[in-house]
Design an enzyme around this catalytic site. Sequence first.
Site, PDB file in Angstrom:
ATOM      1  N   ARG A   1      32.831  42.899  57.847  1.00 22.87           N
ATOM      2  CA  ARG A   1      31.882  43.235  56.783  1.00 22.87           C
ATOM      3  C   ARG A   1      30.463  43.395  57.322  1.00 22.87           C
ATOM      4  O   ARG A   1      29.709  44.238  56.839  1.00 22.87           O
ATOM      5  CB  ARG A   1      31.930  42.181  55.683  1.00 22.87           C
ATOM      6  CG  ARG A   1      33.209  42.261  54.867  1.00 22.87           C
ATOM      7  CD  ARG A   1      33.245  41.204  53.800  1.00 22.87           C
ATOM      8  NE  ARG A   1      34.428  41.328  52.961  1.00 22.87           N
ATOM      9  CZ  ARG A   1      34.953  40.327  52.277  1.00 22.87           C
ATOM     10  NH1 ARG A   1      34.404  39.118  52.325  1.00 22.87           N
ATOM     11  NH2 ARG A   1      36.017  40.516  51.532  1.00 22.87           N
TER      12      ARG A   1
ATOM     13  N   HIS B   1      39.758  42.792  52.192  1.00 20.30           N
ATOM     14  CA  HIS B   1      40.031  41.531  51.491  1.00 20.30           C
ATOM     15  C   HIS B   1      40.893  40.677  52.404  1.00 20.30           C
ATOM     16  O   HIS B   1      41.772  41.188  53.096  1.00 20.30           O
ATOM     17  CB  HIS B   1      40.796  41.777  50.187  1.00 20.30           C
ATOM     18  CG  HIS B   1      41.380  40.519  49.626  1.00 20.30           C
ATOM     19  ND1 HIS B   1      40.646  39.653  48.853  1.00 20.30           N
ATOM     20  CD2 HIS B   1      42.610  39.956  49.772  1.00 20.30           C
ATOM     21  CE1 HIS B   1      41.411  38.607  48.542  1.00 20.30           C
ATOM     22  NE2 HIS B   1      42.608  38.776  49.082  1.00 20.30           N
TER      23      HIS B   1
END
EC number: 2.7.4.6
Length: 138
Positions: A102, A115
């Site tokens: 991320r 995720h």
Amino acid sequence: MEQTFLMVKPDGVERGLIGEIIARIERKGFVIREMKMMQVTEELAQAHYAEHAEKPFFGELVTFLTSGPVVALRVEGEDVVTVSRMMIGKTKPTEALPGTIRGDFANTMSENVIHGSDSVESAERELGLWFQGQPLNV
């Protein structure tokens, strides 16, 4: 051996990040036991985000997850839940460290590329949702 659920979200697929993410997982020594690209149904998205059902952003989560194909992964390795969460980085891109998935690729809170299950219990639940009727131990 411990297993977890990871998913390359629609923004990661659209931006061509599948290979990079898989390479990072494998370089860490984890084994991808199962992988599938799929279009998420509204029902599956709602079940996946059930813990957020009463929150005001729930609809946005469901809409985003169903906006394009995802890549669902069953990943195995020692302490894979904890280590993969460290590899992924914080949910907020501004808090995700460089070198994390991320930190390197996320744009917004929802468009954060990937995720990963946050606990062994979540991994079991999510693997059951995404790989229905398939054994957890391969």
